[in-house]
Design an enzyme around this catalytic site. Structure first.
Site, PDB file in Angstrom:
ATOM      1  N   ALA A 198    -106.394  24.619 -64.004  1.00  0.00           N
ATOM      2  CA  ALA A 198    -106.286  23.458 -64.888  1.00  0.00           C
ATOM      3  C   ALA A 198    -104.990  22.687 -64.689  1.00  0.00           C
ATOM      4  O   ALA A 198    -104.917  21.510 -65.023  1.00  0.00           O
ATOM      5  CB  ALA A 198    -106.399  23.896 -66.346  1.00  0.00           C
ATOM      6  N   LYS A 199    -103.955  23.356 -64.182  1.00  0.00           N
ATOM      7  CA  LYS A 199    -102.657  22.731 -63.894  1.00  0.00           C
ATOM      8  C   LYS A 199    -102.122  21.958 -65.099  1.00  0.00           C
ATOM      9  O   LYS A 199    -101.630  20.838 -64.978  1.00  0.00           O
ATOM     10  CB  LYS A 199    -102.746  21.837 -62.663  1.00  0.00           C
ATOM     11  CG  LYS A 199    -103.161  22.581 -61.388  1.00  0.00           C
ATOM     12  CD  LYS A 199    -103.186  21.653 -60.182  1.00  0.00           C
ATOM     13  CE  LYS A 199    -103.577  22.393 -58.910  1.00  0.00           C
ATOM     14  NZ  LYS A 199    -104.984  22.834 -58.895  1.00  0.00           N
ATOM     15  N   ARG A 200    -102.190  22.583 -66.256  1.00  0.00           N
ATOM     16  CA  ARG A 200    -101.764  21.927 -67.484  1.00  0.00           C
ATOM     17  C   ARG A 200    -100.243  21.834 -67.563  1.00  0.00           C
ATOM     18  O   ARG A 200     -99.521  22.681 -67.038  1.00  0.00           O
ATOM     19  CB  ARG A 200    -102.272  22.697 -68.695  1.00  0.00           C
ATOM     20  CG  ARG A 200    -103.784  22.843 -68.802  1.00  0.00           C
ATOM     21  CD  ARG A 200    -104.491  21.513 -68.887  1.00  0.00           C
ATOM     22  NE  ARG A 200    -105.868  21.665 -69.335  1.00  0.00           N
ATOM     23  CZ  ARG A 200    -106.794  20.735 -69.209  1.00  0.00           C
ATOM     24  NH1 ARG A 200    -106.507  19.583 -68.623  1.00  0.00           N
ATOM     25  NH2 ARG A 200    -108.024  20.932 -69.658  1.00  0.00           N
TER      26      ARG A 200
END
Length: 271
Positions: A94-96
């Site tokens: 998700a690379k939040r």
């Protein structure tokens, strides 16, 4: 079981450092699946069934589901993996990265809604943007460090106190951020020299390594640069080369063939 324990067990049980990325592109799904509802889940389930004994992890990329309003199929997929193949960790890609109050909800999304075992996050906003994930003690938090895309150098090679940013991220992950042993780092296979440097900095911390297959990362150079003393320490991801090995009804068998060949090629260089 903690994510790191699951991962270590999967390395040994399946004799594998291969992570299969689940990036279902509707335009590339076999025609035999696209005429019915739930095609994304059906496609990914078939890939999982064909490769589960060959991998150390699965990594669904959330955008491929969300763009198709298929978040329910992502929930269904992760639940299926946990039920059918317990012990194979699922990394939500998700690379939040956001302020702490928002990150709390992203953490709930990853770990409570989707029941992922680990999630990828961005360190750009600092430790307080990652801390909400770390309060889930059995989960993994995998931090972007030296990414596989060419444009990553725009920021990751900027110098601070004489060192490139990606090395500072690795040092912070080692010294200040990884207080409960939950962290891993993303380091791209397209940059084996940087993999080696990150490994020197972080010791045995797990590395998620995208970039083999379509992106062209060299498997031998990757494994030799990133392996730990016991020949593990990595989740080497391949997505498109495996998922789309065939566009016909034999897509799952073709995916298994590519996954097995990739797993075996990786294993040639582990020791």
């Amino acid at each position: 079981m903690r994510f790191t324990e699951q991962l270590a067990a999967a390395w040994q049980r399946n004799n594998s450092l291969l992570c299969v990325g689940l990036d279902p592109d509707p335009a590339r799904l076999p025609a035999s699946l696209t005429t019915s509802g739930g095609a994304i889940f059906s496609f990914c389930r078939a890939i999982v069934d064909a490769t589960a004994d060959l991998v150390c992890a699965f990594k669904p990329q959330i955008a491929y589901f969300a763009s198709q309003r298929a978040e329910d199929q992502l929930e269904q997929l992760i639940a299926y993996i946990h039920e059918a193949y317990p012990g194979i960790p699922v990394i939500l890609d998700a690379k939040r990265g956001d302020i702490g109050s928002t990150a709390e909800h992203y953490a709930k999304e990853a770990f409570e809604r989707y029941q992922a075992d680990a999630v990828t996050v961005s360190p750009y906003m600092g430790f307080d943007s990652m801390q909400p994930y770390l309060v889930h003690p059995d989960k993994g938090v995998i931090v972007l460090c030296r990414t596989s895309n060419a444009g990553g150098s725009d920021v990751q090679f900027l110098e601070t106190n004489g060192r490139p940013v990606y090395q500072v991220v690795a040092e912070r992950a080692r010294d200040a951020w990884n207080t409960s042993g939950q962290m891993g780092l993303v380091v791209g296979a397209t940059f084996p020299q940087e993999i080696r440097r990150v490994r020197e900095i972080v010791g045995d911390m797990p590395l998620l390594i995208p970039g083999i297959g379509v992106q062209g990362g060299d498997i031998e150079a990757t494994v030799r640069a990133g392996r730990t003393a016991d020949g593990t320490g990595m989740m080497i991801n391949s997505s498109r080369a495996i998922l789309y090995a065939s566009s016909d009804s034999d897509f799952a068998d073709a995916a298994r063939g590519v996954a097995q060949a990739t797993r075996d090629q990786i294993n040639q260089y582990r020791n």
